[in-house]
Design a protein around this motif. Structure first.
Motif, PDB file in Angstrom:
ATOM      1  N   LYS A 112      -4.197   9.949  -1.516  1.00 20.92           N
ATOM      2  CA  LYS A 112      -4.496   8.944  -2.532  1.00 20.92           C
ATOM      3  C   LYS A 112      -3.808   7.638  -2.157  1.00 20.92           C
ATOM      4  N   ALA A 113      -4.563   6.579  -2.085  1.00 23.80           N
ATOM      5  CA  ALA A 113      -4.010   5.265  -1.772  1.00 23.80           C
ATOM      6  C   ALA A 113      -3.880   4.448  -3.046  1.00 23.80           C
ATOM      7  N   SER A 114      -2.833   3.641  -3.089  1.00 21.75           N
ATOM      8  CA  SER A 114      -2.649   2.738  -4.224  1.00 21.75           C
ATOM      9  C   SER A 114      -2.059   1.430  -3.713  1.00 21.75           C
ATOM     10  N   GLY A 115      -2.084   0.431  -4.575  1.00 27.25           N
ATOM     11  CA  GLY A 115      -1.583  -0.879  -4.175  1.00 27.25           C
ATOM     12  C   GLY A 115      -2.734  -1.778  -3.745  1.00 27.25           C
ATOM     13  N   ASP A 116      -2.513  -2.535  -2.688  1.00 26.19           N
ATOM     14  CA  ASP A 116      -3.505  -3.502  -2.214  1.00 26.19           C
ATOM     15  C   ASP A 116      -4.558  -2.788  -1.357  1.00 26.19           C
ATOM     16  N   ILE A 117      -5.384  -2.007  -2.026  1.00 26.08           N
ATOM     17  CA  ILE A 117      -6.353  -1.160  -1.335  1.00 26.08           C
ATOM     18  C   ILE A 117      -7.302  -1.971  -0.482  1.00 26.08           C
ATOM     19  N   SER A 118      -7.681  -3.131  -0.964  1.00 27.15           N
ATOM     20  CA  SER A 118      -8.684  -3.940  -0.264  1.00 27.15           C
ATOM     21  C   SER A 118      -8.214  -4.401   1.101  1.00 27.15           C
ATOM     22  N   SER A 119      -6.913  -4.365   1.340  1.00 34.38           N
ATOM     23  CA  SER A 119      -6.390  -4.836   2.625  1.00 34.38           C
ATOM     24  C   SER A 119      -6.341  -3.743   3.686  1.00 34.38           C
ATOM     25  N   ILE A 120      -6.644  -2.508   3.285  1.00 35.77           N
ATOM     26  CA  ILE A 120      -6.601  -1.395   4.239  1.00 35.77           C
ATOM     27  C   ILE A 120      -7.749  -1.505   5.228  1.00 35.77           C
TER      28      ILE A 120
ATOM     29  N   ASN B 130      -1.768   7.982   6.862  1.00 32.10           N
ATOM     30  CA  ASN B 130      -1.293   6.688   7.328  1.00 32.10           C
ATOM     31  C   ASN B 130      -2.383   5.642   7.095  1.00 32.10           C
ATOM     32  N   ALA B 131      -1.941   4.394   7.013  1.00 32.10           N
ATOM     33  CA  ALA B 131      -2.919   3.322   6.859  1.00 32.10           C
ATOM     34  C   ALA B 131      -2.414   2.048   7.515  1.00 32.10           C
ATOM     35  N   ASP B 132      -3.328   1.356   8.157  1.00 30.73           N
ATOM     36  CA  ASP B 132      -3.076   0.003   8.626  1.00 30.73           C
ATOM     37  C   ASP B 132      -3.668  -0.941   7.583  1.00 30.73           C
ATOM     38  N   TYR B 133      -2.939  -2.003   7.261  1.00 32.72           N
ATOM     39  CA  TYR B 133      -3.424  -2.930   6.256  1.00 32.72           C
ATOM     40  C   TYR B 133      -2.896  -4.325   6.522  1.00 32.72           C
ATOM     41  N   GLY B 134      -3.572  -5.283   5.917  1.00 38.41           N
ATOM     42  CA  GLY B 134      -3.159  -6.663   6.110  1.00 38.41           C
ATOM     43  C   GLY B 134      -3.316  -7.089   7.559  1.00 38.41           C
TER      44      GLY B 134
ATOM     45  N   VAL C 274       0.853  -1.186   0.000  1.00 35.06           N
ATOM     46  CA  VAL C 274       0.000   0.000   0.000  1.00 35.06           C
ATOM     47  C   VAL C 274       0.886   1.232   0.000  1.00 35.06           C
ATOM     48  N   GLN C 275       0.587   2.151  -0.892  1.00 33.98           N
ATOM     49  CA  GLN C 275       1.315   3.422  -0.946  1.00 33.98           C
ATOM     50  C   GLN C 275       0.321   4.564  -0.772  1.00 33.98           C
ATOM     51  N   LEU C 276       0.789   5.613  -0.130  1.00 34.48           N
ATOM     52  CA  LEU C 276      -0.073   6.765   0.149  1.00 34.48           C
ATOM     53  C   LEU C 276       0.608   8.036  -0.315  1.00 34.48           C
TER      54      LEU C 276
END
Length: 115
Positions: A22-30, A95-99, A1-3
């Motif tokens: 803007k978020a990119s990458g594995d968005i569904s895991s955020i 910031n984002a938490d993911y996975g 995930v990139q922000l």
């Protein structure tokens, strides 16, 4: 995930500004996204957070003035800031938490509140 955050700049006291992320990458895991800020000489502060379900939380310093939102369709997060004060001057980070247990932070965008 990139922000990637944007929207910073010079704002007069009492003014408003909207920050975007803007978020990119594995968005569904955020799971959770949030805004933090860093001012010189101060500890990093968690300003606002929003879960994937839309639940929001704010720090006492911005409650009632800032609004966090998320547009999952466009992979965007926003921070609407109103009634800005000089003490809101800071570099703002998204910031984002993911996975399972990952956290990422994008580059900051600088907000300068001054007349």
């Amino acid at each position: 995930v990139q922000l990637q955050a944007s929207g910073g700049g010079l704002v007069q006291p009492g003014g408003s500004r909207r920050l975007s992320c803007k978020a990119s990458g594995d968005i569904s895991s955020i799971t959770v996204m949030y805004w933090s800020r860093q001012s010189p000489g101060k500890q990093r502060e968690l300003v606002a957070r929003i879960t994937s379900a839309g639940t929001t939380e704010y720090s006492d310093s911005v409650k009632g003035r800032f609004t966090i939102s998320r547009n999952n369709a466009d992979d965007m997060m926003y921070l609407q800031m109103t009634s800005l004060k000089p003490e809101d001057t800071a570099v703002y980070f998204c910031n984002a938490d993911y996975g399972d247990a990952f956290r990422t932070r994008g580059q900051g965008t600088y907000v300068f509140v001054s007349s």
